[in-house]
Write an enzyme that holds these catalytic residues in place. Structure first.
Site, PDB file in Angstrom:
ATOM      1  N   PRO A  79      -1.040  -7.275  -6.477  1.00 28.96           N
ATOM      2  CA  PRO A  79      -0.907  -6.741  -7.845  1.00 28.96           C
ATOM      3  C   PRO A  79      -0.784  -5.224  -7.814  1.00 28.96           C
ATOM      4  O   PRO A  79      -1.448  -4.559  -7.022  1.00 28.96           O
ATOM      5  CB  PRO A  79      -2.205  -7.147  -8.531  1.00 28.96           C
ATOM      6  CG  PRO A  79      -2.921  -8.056  -7.611  1.00 28.96           C
ATOM      7  CD  PRO A  79      -2.313  -7.943  -6.254  1.00 28.96           C
ATOM      8  N   GLU A  80       0.092  -4.686  -8.647  1.00 35.22           N
ATOM      9  CA  GLU A  80       0.264  -3.238  -8.762  1.00 35.22           C
ATOM     10  C   GLU A  80      -0.255  -2.797 -10.122  1.00 35.22           C
ATOM     11  O   GLU A  80      -0.853  -3.592 -10.842  1.00 35.22           O
ATOM     12  CB  GLU A  80       1.746  -2.880  -8.552  1.00 35.22           C
ATOM     13  CG  GLU A  80       2.245  -3.359  -7.179  1.00 35.22           C
ATOM     14  CD  GLU A  80       3.712  -3.045  -6.918  1.00 35.22           C
ATOM     15  OE1 GLU A  80       4.198  -2.023  -7.411  1.00 35.22           O
ATOM     16  OE2 GLU A  80       4.368  -3.822  -6.199  1.00 35.22           O
ATOM     17  N   HIS A  96     -12.212 -21.707  -5.459  1.00 32.57           N
ATOM     18  CA  HIS A  96     -11.982 -20.323  -5.041  1.00 32.57           C
ATOM     19  C   HIS A  96     -12.810 -19.309  -5.819  1.00 32.57           C
ATOM     20  O   HIS A  96     -12.629 -18.108  -5.639  1.00 32.57           O
ATOM     21  CB  HIS A  96     -10.494 -19.990  -5.157  1.00 32.57           C
ATOM     22  CG  HIS A  96      -9.615 -20.888  -4.346  1.00 32.57           C
ATOM     23  ND1 HIS A  96      -9.757 -21.009  -2.979  1.00 32.57           N
ATOM     24  CD2 HIS A  96      -8.616 -21.728  -4.698  1.00 32.57           C
ATOM     25  CE1 HIS A  96      -8.871 -21.891  -2.533  1.00 32.57           C
ATOM     26  NE2 HIS A  96      -8.169 -22.339  -3.553  1.00 32.57           N
ATOM     27  N   ARG A 132      -7.414 -15.912  -1.189  1.00 35.13           N
ATOM     28  CA  ARG A 132      -7.242 -15.367   0.170  1.00 35.13           C
ATOM     29  C   ARG A 132      -8.354 -14.417   0.582  1.00 35.13           C
ATOM     30  O   ARG A 132      -8.320 -13.880   1.690  1.00 35.13           O
ATOM     31  CB  ARG A 132      -5.878 -14.670   0.270  1.00 35.13           C
ATOM     32  CG  ARG A 132      -4.718 -15.634   0.028  1.00 35.13           C
ATOM     33  CD  ARG A 132      -3.387 -14.920   0.126  1.00 35.13           C
ATOM     34  NE  ARG A 132      -2.364 -15.588  -0.669  1.00 35.13           N
ATOM     35  CZ  ARG A 132      -1.214 -15.031  -1.042  1.00 35.13           C
ATOM     36  NH1 ARG A 132      -0.955 -13.790  -0.694  1.00 35.13           N
ATOM     37  NH2 ARG A 132      -0.351 -15.698  -1.757  1.00 35.13           N
ATOM     38  N   ARG A 191       5.802  16.553   1.766  1.00 32.26           N
ATOM     39  CA  ARG A 191       5.323  15.530   2.698  1.00 32.26           C
ATOM     40  C   ARG A 191       6.190  15.344   3.932  1.00 32.26           C
ATOM     41  O   ARG A 191       5.752  14.861   4.957  1.00 32.26           O
ATOM     42  CB  ARG A 191       5.205  14.178   1.984  1.00 32.26           C
ATOM     43  CG  ARG A 191       3.881  13.938   1.269  1.00 32.26           C
ATOM     44  CD  ARG A 191       2.746  13.930   2.262  1.00 32.26           C
ATOM     45  NE  ARG A 191       1.479  14.163   1.571  1.00 32.26           N
ATOM     46  CZ  ARG A 191       0.624  13.223   1.233  1.00 32.26           C
ATOM     47  NH1 ARG A 191       0.896  11.970   1.483  1.00 32.26           N
ATOM     48  NH2 ARG A 191      -0.491  13.526   0.627  1.00 32.26           N
TER      49      ARG A 191
END
Ligand SMILES: [Zn+2]
Length: 283
Positions: A2-3, A94, A114, A156
């Site tokens: 997820p972002e 879960h 997971r 960078r």
């Protein structure tokens, strides 16, 4: 993983359904879920019992619930879900942590197939929990300064996508939204950051914000049915993706087939025409 838009969708649900309520009891069903809480599961349970939750907050892909001066920090990892529902509903295999509330209303369950996600209690962490203090502000925070980010990005000397994914530079962006924002800005993922002009960086940061706004409006992107809101519903921004996961399909802008490149053990999707590969690429 997820972002920002997916985590923000969960944060909004928590604010709606959990903020303002008092925890009756916490039950850790799997110790791995609280592995970042150094004092262990029993301490985690005791620290939160009886606490009132004030507000749900977020930075990048992390979210936390403030309780007075303290914070309950959570990261969803690959498959973590925070689900609100009636306490009588069956317990899925879960479920890792269950929060019951004094009002006897819907409980909160941290579910994680997971087990890469985690939670911890952070004393004094209401404003910004210590474990995430090194993470840069995300594009939705007042502290996010596009001018500062643009300057740091160009300094960078790395590939632009690698820089976008660096959570100490700007947080909340992962593989999906990086690829979508780069396509919108017409920039190839391997462009060396030092070759980007100021207008290109501005265009890119604006594209990041635009694509996230659009994703948020439809509840985020759900690729494998694991990214859901607190009511277990999927977002549907995957239908609006321009390049991510669309190898060989036509670019929405010019019709050229989308190309997939291997990148950091994952993939990068680009339109070869709209996002020309730089002569000197940086990975
Ligand atoms: Zn194109």
């Amino acid at each position: 993983m997820p972002e920002l838009p997916e985590v923000e969708t969960v944060r909004r649900g928590l604010d709606l359904h959990v903020s303002g309520r008092t925890i009756e009891a916490v039950q850790v069903l799997h110790p791995r879920a609280v592995r970042r809480h150094p004092a262990g599961p029993a301490d985690f349970e005791a620290a939160l019992a009886g606490r009132s939750l004030d507000a749900a907050r977020r930075r990048g892909k992390y979210l936390w619930l403030s309780a007075g001066e303290d914070g309950l920090l959570a990261h969803l990892g690959m498959s973590g879900q925070l689900l609100v529902g009636e306490p009588e509903r069956p317990l899925s295999p879960h479920v890792r942590v269950v929060f019951a509330f004094k009002d006897g209303g819907p409980d909160l369950r941290f579910t994680d197939q997971r087990t890469f996600g985690h939670m911890c209690f952070v004393p004094g962490g209401a404003e910004l929990p210590g474990p995430i203090a090194h993470i840069a502000p995300d594009p939705y925070e007042a502290a996010f300064d596009p001018g500062v980010v643009a300057a740091r990005l160009r300094a960078r000397r790395t590939g632009i996508k690698r820089a976008l994914l660096d959570q100490t530079l700007v947080s909340g962006i992962g593989n999906i939204y990086a690829d979508e924002a780069l396509w919108r800005a017409g920039l190839h993922w391997a462009r060396p950051t030092e070759t980007l002009s100021k207008p290109e960086v501005s265009r890119l940061l604006a594209a990041v914000r635009d694509v996230m706004d659009e994703a948020l409006a439809v509840g985020g992107t759900s690729f494998d049915a694991l990214y859901v809101n607190v009511n277990g519903e999927s977002g549907y921004f995957d239908r609006a993706l321009a390049v991510y996961g669309r190898e060989h399909l036509p670019c929405a802008r010019c019709g050229t087939p989308v190309r997939r490149d291997a990148f950091m053990n994952r993939s990068s999707y680009t339109c070869p025409r709209c996002q020309p590969r730089p002569r000197r690429a940086r990975y």
